[in-house]
Design a protein around this motif. Structure first.
Motif, short mmCIF file in Angstrom:
data_model
loop_
_atom_site.label_atom_id
_atom_site.label_comp_id
_atom_site.label_asym_id
_atom_site.label_seq_id
_atom_site.Cartn_x
_atom_site.Cartn_y
_atom_site.Cartn_z
N GLU A 114 0.81 -1.22 0.00
CA GLU A 114 0.00 0.00 0.00
C GLU A 114 0.84 1.28 0.00
O GLU A 114 0.36 2.33 -0.37
CB GLU A 114 -0.92 0.00 1.24
N ASN A 115 2.09 1.17 0.45
CA ASN A 115 2.85 2.40 0.68
C ASN A 115 4.13 2.57 -0.12
O ASN A 115 4.71 3.66 -0.14
CB ASN A 115 3.21 2.51 2.17
N ILE A 116 4.59 1.50 -0.79
CA ILE A 116 5.92 1.56 -1.38
C ILE A 116 6.04 2.68 -2.43
O ILE A 116 7.11 3.28 -2.61
CB ILE A 116 6.32 0.17 -1.99
N HIS A 117 4.92 3.01 -3.07
CA HIS A 117 4.96 4.04 -4.12
C HIS A 117 5.23 5.45 -3.57
O HIS A 117 5.44 6.38 -4.32
CB HIS A 117 3.63 4.04 -4.89
N LYS A 118 5.20 5.60 -2.25
CA LYS A 118 5.45 6.93 -1.68
C LYS A 118 6.92 7.33 -1.77
O LYS A 118 7.28 8.48 -1.54
CB LYS A 118 4.99 6.96 -0.22
N CYS A 119 7.79 6.35 -2.09
CA CYS A 119 9.22 6.64 -2.22
C CYS A 119 9.45 7.58 -3.39
O CYS A 119 8.86 7.41 -4.45
CB CYS A 119 9.98 5.33 -2.43
N MET A 120 10.31 8.59 -3.18
CA MET A 120 10.61 9.56 -4.25
C MET A 120 11.86 9.17 -5.02
O MET A 120 12.30 9.90 -5.90
CB MET A 120 10.78 10.94 -3.64
N LEU A 121 12.46 8.06 -4.63
CA LEU A 121 13.65 7.55 -5.31
C LEU A 121 14.78 8.58 -5.36
O LEU A 121 15.52 8.66 -6.34
CB LEU A 121 13.29 7.04 -6.70
N CYS A 122 14.89 9.38 -4.33
CA CYS A 122 15.91 10.45 -4.33
C CYS A 122 17.31 9.91 -4.05
O CYS A 122 18.29 10.53 -4.44
CB CYS A 122 15.55 11.51 -3.29
N GLY A 123 17.38 8.74 -3.36
CA GLY A 123 18.70 8.13 -3.15
C GLY A 123 19.40 8.52 -1.87
O GLY A 123 20.51 8.06 -1.59
#
Lengths: 358, 356, 107
Positions: free
Chosen positions: C74-83
């Motif tokens: 439900e939540n993994i898509h909240k990552c902005m992949l900023c690193g």
């Protein structure tokens, strides 16, 4: 005439200190209650963190004993000891008497009796074993099998069994169990690559050099799993597997898991010999029931009785590396004492009362 | 499972149980829900074993329910307990036998508190003196009523007419034992067999011919939890505890459950009805549920007492299939006949749980 | 069926034997540094998303290992992949790689 030293206990500490004392020119008698030297090390196959064979270290220690011409007495059952002036007489059950100018006590540890941790069911559930029994399987080249004779698919390892636990009366850390769990996990995975291994720990105490690297290898290369939480209980499932209950403290939830084999990492306790010899020589015990050293930082080999010294795990849990270092330190301390140097008259900067932690 | 390991632990947890001259204290829950059990206890002790058991007409609740339900404060509870001790002292008895597990826990806890904090005992003595003018002696012996039955389990066995054996197969009945939490979890040394592997009921079952099943959720609470059950909003959590136990014991196909606590037999029995109604699920054979008994009921059954005198008609899960298994005769027509000829009335049959 | 005004409470206990640990197995296979996480929380402390949402990589790695997947999915898509997490991880976990692999299994 050569001065005489009696070393009580033929484990790692006793053997290495005897070799050093002999090299320093003393006449050394090493008394061992069992029929051979080596102590617990004889029951260990490979050693952390290098995975070298335990018997290599035994060979090294034995060579020191032989080269130093240490007088080794096995099956020695000490019945009493008396001190007169600066001389000790130690009496054995077989009516022999040994004289000495100094005594080194290296009476070591016993493993915690896992039956005392009732809720883990050792001695009741057939698939609950101890770390020492697992090591015996490795040492003898046996297969790791469940009580039903099958290869286990999932193995649980419980840290701190009889350590850091007021309920068992042992509030201290036994130091060697965390890294032993990591070592044994890897050895399980070497033999059973498809098995899952789960370690249940309170803290991972990877304090020694290369311990952390071994811990990392266990995770990265071998996929060993670590769950932070102390088992509340183990139960037996209808198929004989063991159901463990633990709070997964990082997930913040209780967890139950069936394991085919549960290994209890049993801790270190003062040995029966430590208690017996301590009583005989009027030695002081600390709060954890190990011997109390004259000072926790500076006089770690010195006892409350003049001419009696300590080395090894009789003063607290130690790794083999630390035990060997401690054994040599004890030999050096005894040499100082026998040469007439005062060993405990140095002044420390502060006379503040030390906290009675040990 | 290695029985020798358990035997070694049982040896470590033995306690002194007085042999005679008991001051018996009833249980609030049991005298209402299982009155036959306490009557049976008295009957066995007095008539079968010839013991002197005294009941004081003025004894009250120990306040355990109120204490654990956050209604009665500690000092009040201790003063009420002191009054029970005073009644015993006045009657000339010194061996206290509570029927209730929580009372047993309360008495043990109070004595332990007084031992470690003597000023609390002095304070309570003063309260009692001021409030009632009474004084008391500390009991010489406290044993739960199940301890007493445990002590005389061999004598009961010797007089038994039946065994906990399936008459059709000749095999021992599989029995689940459930120990009240307050029996030994707080003070393991005060319970026969300790807290992890309590022996008190196992000793009876083994002696009376049955076979114990040890299942993974054996140590789990029945879920009563006082304020948990008492507040309706918490009952879902209360019933979930019993549900967890049933799910865990079901694969072992137990013939019956034996308990030594007031709340446990009530909940383990009646929740089977509630679970059946909520989820359509029943445990035991033929949708009939697993019958639940107090240890006195089991003792009474093997001694050949009339099941209806034991109060088994008040159970939710019918006892008849088990009576048939053992071969105990009963008169179905008299099931709901009360004492003095007053009809008890017949309960409605539930929709899911199969009742006789 | 009778309505008693309450229902049997759901068991909070993680049932390890029954849980589905396939997502963790997939991630572990393709990104072995997944094994190295010691739950220290440095990733979560520095995480951009964490400051404004419940997103916690520390927690999600742990939950996947236990087969408690729902919250992660439900939540993994909240990552902005900023690193940022990769920058600070003391164990050298390839956190971006881990998140990509999780996302592959969640979509």
């Amino acid at each position: 005439m050569k001065k005489k030293v009696i070393v009580i206990g033929g484990g790692i500490a006793g053997m290495e200190s005897s070799a050093h004392l002999a090299a320093l020119g003393y006449e050394v008698t090493l008394l061992e209650k069992s029929d051979k030297l080596g102590g617990h090390l004889l029951n260990w196959e490979k050693l952390f963190p290098t995975m070298r064979m335990g018997k290599d270290v035994v060979t090294f220690l034995n060579e020191g004993i032989e080269k130093g011409k240490v007088h080794v007495v096995c099956n020695a059952n000490i019945t009493s000891a008396i001190q007169k002036n600066n001389q000790f007489s130690v009496f054995l059950e077989n009516n022999t008497t040994y004289l000495a100018d100094a005594i080194l006590v290296t009476t070591g540890y016993d493993l915690f009796d896992a039956r005392r941790k009732e809720e883990y069911g050792y001695g009741i559930y057939n698939n609950v074993i101890t770390s020492a029994e697992l090591e015996g399987i490795f040492l003898n080249g046996f297969q790791i099998v469940t009580a039903e004779g099958n290869a286990p698919k999932r193995i649980g390892i419980v840290h701190c069994v009889g350590s850091r636990d007021e309920k068992t009366g042992n509030t201290y850390c036994s130091k060697v169990c965390c890294v032993t769990a990591v070592k044994q996990s890897i050895e399980i995975k070497e033999r059973l690559p498809d098995a899952e291994v789960y370690c249940f720990y309170m803290d991972m105490r990877m304090f020694g050099m290369h311990f952390e690297a071994l811990y990392r290898e266990a995770q990265e290369k071998w996929g060993v799993n670590f769950i932070r939480g102390r088992l509340s209980e183990a139960c037996e499932n209808i198929d004989g597997s063991v159901l463990v209950k633990v709070e997964d403290t990082l997930a913040g939830k209780p967890l139950k898991m069936s394991v085919d084999l549960l290994v209890l990492m049993v801790g270190i306790e003062p040995s029966a010999g430590t208690k017996q010899v301590g009583k005989m020589l009027n030695l002081q015990f600390g709060v954890n029931r190990f011997f109390k050293t004259a000072d926790q930082h500076t006089l770690t080999n010195v006892s409350n009785v003049k001419g009696v010294f300590f080395a090894g795990t009789c003063t607290g849990p130690k790794t083999i590396t630390n035990t060997i270092t401690d054994a040599r330190a004890a030999a050096s301390t005894i040499a100082n004492y026998l040469s007439g140097h005062e060993i405990d008259d140095r002044i420390m900067a502060s006379d503040i009362q030390l906290v009675a932690l040990w | 499972m290695n029985i020798d390991g358990k035997i070694a632990i049982w040896k470590d947890y033995q306690k002194h149980i007085a042999a005679d001259k008991y001051f018996y204290v009833r249980s609030c829950v049991r005298q209402n829900f299982f009155p036959g059990s306490e009557t049976t206890f008295l009957r066995i002790l007095r008539e079968e074993l010839g013991k002197d058991v005294y009941e004081h007409p003025c004894h009250t609740t120990c306040t355990g329910i109120g204490y654990h339900g956050d209604i009665v404060p500690l000092d009040t509870m201790m003063t009420v307990v002191a009054r029970q001790f005073a009644l015993m002292t006045e009657a000339g008895y010194e061996n206290l036998v509570p029927s209730c597990i929580t009372s047993f826990g309360i008495y043990t806890e109070v004595l332990d508190t007084w031992h470690h904090f003597p000023e609390t005992e002095a304070r309570v003595r003063e309260y009692l003196k001021k409030a009632t003018g009474r004084e008391f002696k500390i009991p010489a012996n406290i044993a739960h009523a199940s301890d007493v039955v445990y002590k005389f389990r061999n004598e009961i066995s010797a007089k038994a007419k039946y065994k906990l054996v399936n008459q059709h197969t000749g095999k021992p009945l599989k029995v689940v034992e459930h120990i009240g939490c307050h029996y030994s979890k707080m003070f393991p040394d005060k319970g026969i067999g300790g807290a992890e592997y309590p022996y008190v009921l196992i000793g009876m079952v083994n002696d009376w011919g049955g076979e114990i099943v040890d299942y993974p959720e054996r140590r789990h609470c029945c879920g009563f939890g006082f304020r948990q059950y008492l507040v309706q909003a918490n009952r879902g959590y209360s019933i979930a505890c019993s549900h967890k136990k049933f799910e865990s014991m079901q694969p072992y196909k137990p013939d019956m459950i034996i308990t030594n606590c007031p709340g446990c037999p009530m909940f383990l029995d009646k929740w089977q009805y509630a679970i059946a109604e909520m989820e359509g699920k029943t445990y035991g054979e033929n949708g009939q549920g697993i019958p639940v008994f107090t240890y006195e009921e089991v003792a009474g059954l093997i001694l050949g007492y009339n099941p209806w005198d034991l109060g088994l008609q008040t159970h939710q899960v019918s006892c008849e299939p088990l009576l048939d298994k053992i071969g105990i005769p009963y008169n179905a027509a008299e099931k709901y006949d009360g004492v003095n000829g007053i009809k008890l009335g017949k309960p409605e049959k539930p929709a899911v749980l199969q009742c006789v | 069926m009778v309505d008693f005004g309450y229902k049997i409470a759901k068991d909070r206990q993680i049932d390890f034997d029954k849980n589905d640990r396939s997502i963790a197995q997939y991630v572990r296979k393709h990104e072995p540094t997944f094994n190295l996480c010691i739950s220290c929380g440095t990733c979560a402390a520095t995480c951009t998303a964490r400051q404004f949402t419940d997103f916690s990589l520390r927690k999600y790695i742990l939950l996947l290992r236990r087969g408690e997947n729902k919250e992660v999915i439900e939540n993994i898509h909240k990552c902005m992949l900023c690193g940022k997490c990769q920058l600070v991880c003391p164990m050298g976990v390839n956190t971006r790689g881990v998140i990509y692999r999780i996302m592959e299994m969640c979509i």
